[in-house]
Design a protein around this motif. Structure first.
Motif, PDB file in Angstrom:
ATOM      1  N   LEU A   4     -56.917 -26.628 -37.518  1.00 34.34           N
ATOM      2  CA  LEU A   4     -58.222 -27.192 -37.827  1.00 34.34           C
ATOM      3  C   LEU A   4     -58.346 -27.406 -39.324  1.00 34.34           C
ATOM      4  CD1 LEU A   4     -60.785 -27.922 -36.192  1.00 34.34           C
ATOM      5  CD2 LEU A   4     -61.663 -25.678 -36.810  1.00 34.34           C
ATOM      6  N   MET A   5     -58.779 -28.603 -39.710  1.00 32.65           N
ATOM      7  CA  MET A   5     -58.981 -28.932 -41.113  1.00 32.65           C
ATOM      8  C   MET A   5     -60.424 -29.396 -41.285  1.00 32.65           C
ATOM      9  SD  MET A   5     -55.421 -30.989 -41.808  1.00 32.65           S
ATOM     10  CE  MET A   5     -55.970 -31.507 -43.395  1.00 32.65           C
ATOM     11  N   PHE A   6     -60.896 -29.352 -42.537  1.00 29.22           N
ATOM     12  CA  PHE A   6     -62.265 -29.767 -42.840  1.00 29.22           C
ATOM     13  C   PHE A   6     -62.249 -30.771 -43.977  1.00 29.22           C
ATOM     14  CE2 PHE A   6     -62.298 -25.407 -41.330  1.00 29.22           C
ATOM     15  CZ  PHE A   6     -63.168 -25.512 -40.257  1.00 29.22           C
ATOM     16  N   ARG A   7     -63.176 -31.724 -43.894  1.00 32.12           N
ATOM     17  CA  ARG A   7     -63.359 -32.662 -44.995  1.00 32.12           C
ATOM     18  C   ARG A   7     -64.754 -33.266 -44.858  1.00 32.12           C
ATOM     19  NH1 ARG A   7     -63.245 -37.909 -43.252  1.00 32.12           N
ATOM     20  NH2 ARG A   7     -61.945 -38.421 -41.449  1.00 32.12           N
ATOM     21  N   TYR A   8     -65.218 -33.837 -45.956  1.00 30.26           N
ATOM     22  CA  TYR A   8     -66.487 -34.548 -45.907  1.00 30.26           C
ATOM     23  C   TYR A   8     -66.275 -35.926 -45.292  1.00 30.26           C
ATOM     24  CZ  TYR A   8     -68.763 -31.069 -48.903  1.00 30.26           C
ATOM     25  OH  TYR A   8     -69.302 -29.916 -49.410  1.00 30.26           O
ATOM     26  N   ALA A   9     -67.297 -36.408 -44.622  1.00 30.87           N
ATOM     27  CA  ALA A   9     -67.248 -37.696 -43.948  1.00 30.87           C
ATOM     28  C   ALA A   9     -67.246 -38.851 -44.932  1.00 30.87           C
ATOM     29  CB  ALA A   9     -68.449 -37.837 -43.006  1.00 30.87           C
ATOM     30  N   LEU A  62     -66.878 -32.429 -41.627  1.00 31.40           N
ATOM     31  CA  LEU A  62     -66.172 -32.700 -40.379  1.00 31.40           C
ATOM     32  C   LEU A  62     -65.105 -31.659 -40.109  1.00 31.40           C
ATOM     33  CD1 LEU A  62     -65.558 -36.533 -40.854  1.00 31.40           C
ATOM     34  CD2 LEU A  62     -67.522 -35.397 -39.771  1.00 31.40           C
ATOM     35  N   ALA A  63     -64.935 -31.333 -38.835  1.00 33.10           N
ATOM     36  CA  ALA A  63     -63.811 -30.525 -38.370  1.00 33.10           C
ATOM     37  C   ALA A  63     -62.827 -31.490 -37.727  1.00 33.10           C
ATOM     38  CB  ALA A  63     -64.286 -29.488 -37.366  1.00 33.10           C
ATOM     39  N   ILE A  64     -61.581 -31.426 -38.174  1.00 31.66           N
ATOM     40  CA  ILE A  64     -60.534 -32.346 -37.727  1.00 31.66           C
ATOM     41  C   ILE A  64     -59.422 -31.535 -37.068  1.00 31.66           C
ATOM     42  CG2 ILE A  64     -58.951 -34.186 -38.425  1.00 31.66           C
ATOM     43  CD1 ILE A  64     -61.789 -34.821 -39.325  1.00 31.66           C
ATOM     44  N   CYS A  65     -59.024 -31.975 -35.880  1.00 30.43           N
ATOM     45  CA  CYS A  65     -57.910 -31.345 -35.173  1.00 30.43           C
ATOM     46  C   CYS A  65     -57.007 -32.451 -34.651  1.00 30.43           C
ATOM     47  CB  CYS A  65     -58.438 -30.489 -34.023  1.00 30.43           C
ATOM     48  SG  CYS A  65     -57.158 -29.607 -33.133  1.00 30.43           S
ATOM     49  N   ALA A  67     -55.816 -35.028 -36.104  1.00 30.57           N
ATOM     50  CA  ALA A  67     -56.321 -36.312 -36.614  1.00 30.57           C
ATOM     51  C   ALA A  67     -57.571 -36.799 -35.880  1.00 30.57           C
ATOM     52  CB  ALA A  67     -55.237 -37.385 -36.597  1.00 30.57           C
ATOM     53  N   GLU A  68     -58.176 -35.958 -35.042  1.00 29.89           N
ATOM     54  CA  GLU A  68     -59.392 -36.327 -34.318  1.00 29.89           C
ATOM     55  C   GLU A  68     -60.583 -35.546 -34.877  1.00 29.89           C
ATOM     56  OE1 GLU A  68     -61.295 -36.014 -29.810  1.00 29.89           O
ATOM     57  OE2 GLU A  68     -59.247 -35.328 -30.172  1.00 29.89           O
ATOM     58  N   ILE A  69     -61.705 -36.230 -35.064  1.00 27.49           N
ATOM     59  CA  ILE A  69     -62.933 -35.560 -35.482  1.00 27.49           C
ATOM     60  C   ILE A  69     -63.486 -34.848 -34.253  1.00 27.49           C
ATOM     61  CG2 ILE A  69     -65.287 -35.873 -36.338  1.00 27.49           C
ATOM     62  CD1 ILE A  69     -64.211 -38.372 -37.848  1.00 27.49           C
ATOM     63  N   VAL A  70     -63.511 -33.519 -34.308  1.00 25.94           N
ATOM     64  CA  VAL A  70     -63.919 -32.719 -33.149  1.00 25.94           C
ATOM     65  C   VAL A  70     -65.233 -31.971 -33.379  1.00 25.94           C
ATOM     66  CG1 VAL A  70     -61.573 -32.498 -32.257  1.00 25.94           C
ATOM     67  CG2 VAL A  70     -62.457 -30.785 -33.862  1.00 25.94           C
ATOM     68  N   GLY A  71     -65.745 -32.001 -34.593  1.00 25.88           N
ATOM     69  CA  GLY A  71     -67.005 -31.337 -34.887  1.00 25.88           C
ATOM     70  C   GLY A  71     -67.586 -31.844 -36.186  1.00 25.88           C
ATOM     71  N   CYS A  72     -68.900 -31.655 -36.327  1.00 25.70           N
ATOM     72  CA  CYS A  72     -69.564 -32.084 -37.555  1.00 25.70           C
ATOM     73  C   CYS A  72     -70.842 -31.280 -37.773  1.00 25.70           C
ATOM     74  CB  CYS A  72     -69.891 -33.574 -37.502  1.00 25.70           C
ATOM     75  SG  CYS A  72     -71.153 -34.030 -36.299  1.00 25.70           S
ATOM     76  N   LEU A  73     -71.287 -31.303 -38.994  1.00 27.18           N
ATOM     77  CA  LEU A  73     -72.604 -30.792 -39.357  1.00 27.18           C
ATOM     78  C   LEU A  73     -73.014 -31.424 -40.670  1.00 27.18           C
ATOM     79  CD1 LEU A  73     -72.288 -28.599 -41.888  1.00 27.18           C
ATOM     80  CD2 LEU A  73     -71.654 -27.063 -40.059  1.00 27.18           C
ATOM     81  N   GLN A  74     -74.310 -31.518 -40.881  1.00 27.32           N
ATOM     82  CA  GLN A  74     -74.823 -32.000 -42.158  1.00 27.32           C
ATOM     83  C   GLN A  74     -75.130 -30.788 -43.021  1.00 27.32           C
ATOM     84  OE1 GLN A  74     -78.116 -34.730 -42.024  1.00 27.32           O
ATOM     85  NE2 GLN A  74     -78.443 -34.626 -44.222  1.00 27.32           N
ATOM     86  N   LEU A  75     -74.592 -30.771 -44.223  1.00 27.70           N
ATOM     87  CA  LEU A  75     -74.803 -29.692 -45.178  1.00 27.70           C
ATOM     88  C   LEU A  75     -75.532 -30.248 -46.394  1.00 27.70           C
ATOM     89  CD1 LEU A  75     -74.313 -26.778 -46.155  1.00 27.70           C
ATOM     90  CD2 LEU A  75     -72.114 -27.569 -47.066  1.00 27.70           C
ATOM     91  N   THR A  76     -76.691 -29.670 -46.684  1.00 27.62           N
ATOM     92  CA  THR A  76     -77.493 -30.088 -47.830  1.00 27.62           C
ATOM     93  C   THR A  76     -77.849 -28.860 -48.642  1.00 27.62           C
ATOM     94  OG1 THR A  76     -78.471 -31.824 -46.452  1.00 27.62           O
ATOM     95  CG2 THR A  76     -79.566 -31.342 -48.539  1.00 27.62           C
ATOM     96  N   LEU A  77     -77.562 -28.886 -49.930  1.00 26.46           N
ATOM     97  CA  LEU A  77     -78.002 -27.803 -50.807  1.00 26.46           C
ATOM     98  C   LEU A  77     -79.304 -28.208 -51.470  1.00 26.46           C
ATOM     99  CD1 LEU A  77     -75.269 -26.578 -50.171  1.00 26.46           C
ATOM    100  CD2 LEU A  77     -75.203 -25.780 -52.518  1.00 26.46           C
ATOM    101  N   ILE A  78     -80.259 -27.289 -51.450  1.00 24.91           N
ATOM    102  CA  ILE A  78     -81.612 -27.584 -51.891  1.00 24.91           C
ATOM    103  C   ILE A  78     -82.024 -26.605 -52.993  1.00 24.91           C
ATOM    104  CG2 ILE A  78     -84.019 -27.815 -51.164  1.00 24.91           C
ATOM    105  CD1 ILE A  78     -82.885 -27.961 -48.234  1.00 24.91           C
TER     106      ILE A  78
END
Length: 156
Positions: A4-9, A62-65, A67-78
């Motif tokens: 599993l890898m992570f990157r921004y969309a 994004l969570a990538i497995c 080469a497929e995007i298998v998960g996501c979430l929006q992260l905002t720092l406030i």
């Protein structure tokens, strides 16, 4: 999941993100998954990018497995003044592909978002989750989240 890898969309990821958002009981009534994707998603993504920075992101993680995007979430720092000016992280739109649930992808995605938030100086992570999502509530509680507040929303 070791691969599993992570990157921004990026903008080109929008069809996959909207597909994840729609792959859900609530999301299938809220999202419009068509080809081509409605322009409103591109406008929203461009706006998020325009207000985002390296230190105060407003991005989809994004969570990538395989080469497929298998998960996501929006992260905002406030940034804010309450709690003595503590920086807080807001998590929204958490989704894992229905074909990949039960593999701890959601857990890894949330923990990665927490690590990013902590590294950027946040000391609190918050989110809302629909009251009807009992499985999600158990999931978040297992990760150490506490239902300490009653959230409210109003369409305008």
């Amino acid at each position: 999941m070791t691969d599993l890898m992570f990157r921004y969309a990026t903008r080109s990821d929008l069809p996959a993100i909207v597909a994840l958002l729609a792959d859900d009981e609530k999301g299938k009534t809220r999202e419009q998954l068509t080809d081509p994707l409605p322009e409103c998603y591109y406008r929203a993504f461009d706006h998020m990018e325009s207000v985002s920075s390296d230190t105060l992101p407003n991005k989809y993680l994004l969570a990538i497995c395989d080469a497929e995007i298998v998960g996501c979430l929006q992260l905002t720092l406030i940034p804010g003044l309450s709690r003595q000016g503590r920086l807080r992280a807001q998590i929204e739109g958490v989704r894992v592909s229905s074909h990949h649930r039960g593999k701890k992808i959601g857990e890894a995605l949330i923990l990665r978002a927490i690590d990013i938030s902590r590294d950027l100086g946040a000391s609190l992570v918050q989110f809302t989750t629909d009251k009807s999502r009992k499985d999600a509530h158990r999931f978040y509680e297992r990760l150490g989240f506490v239902a300490s507040h009653e959230g409210m929303k109003r369409d305008i």
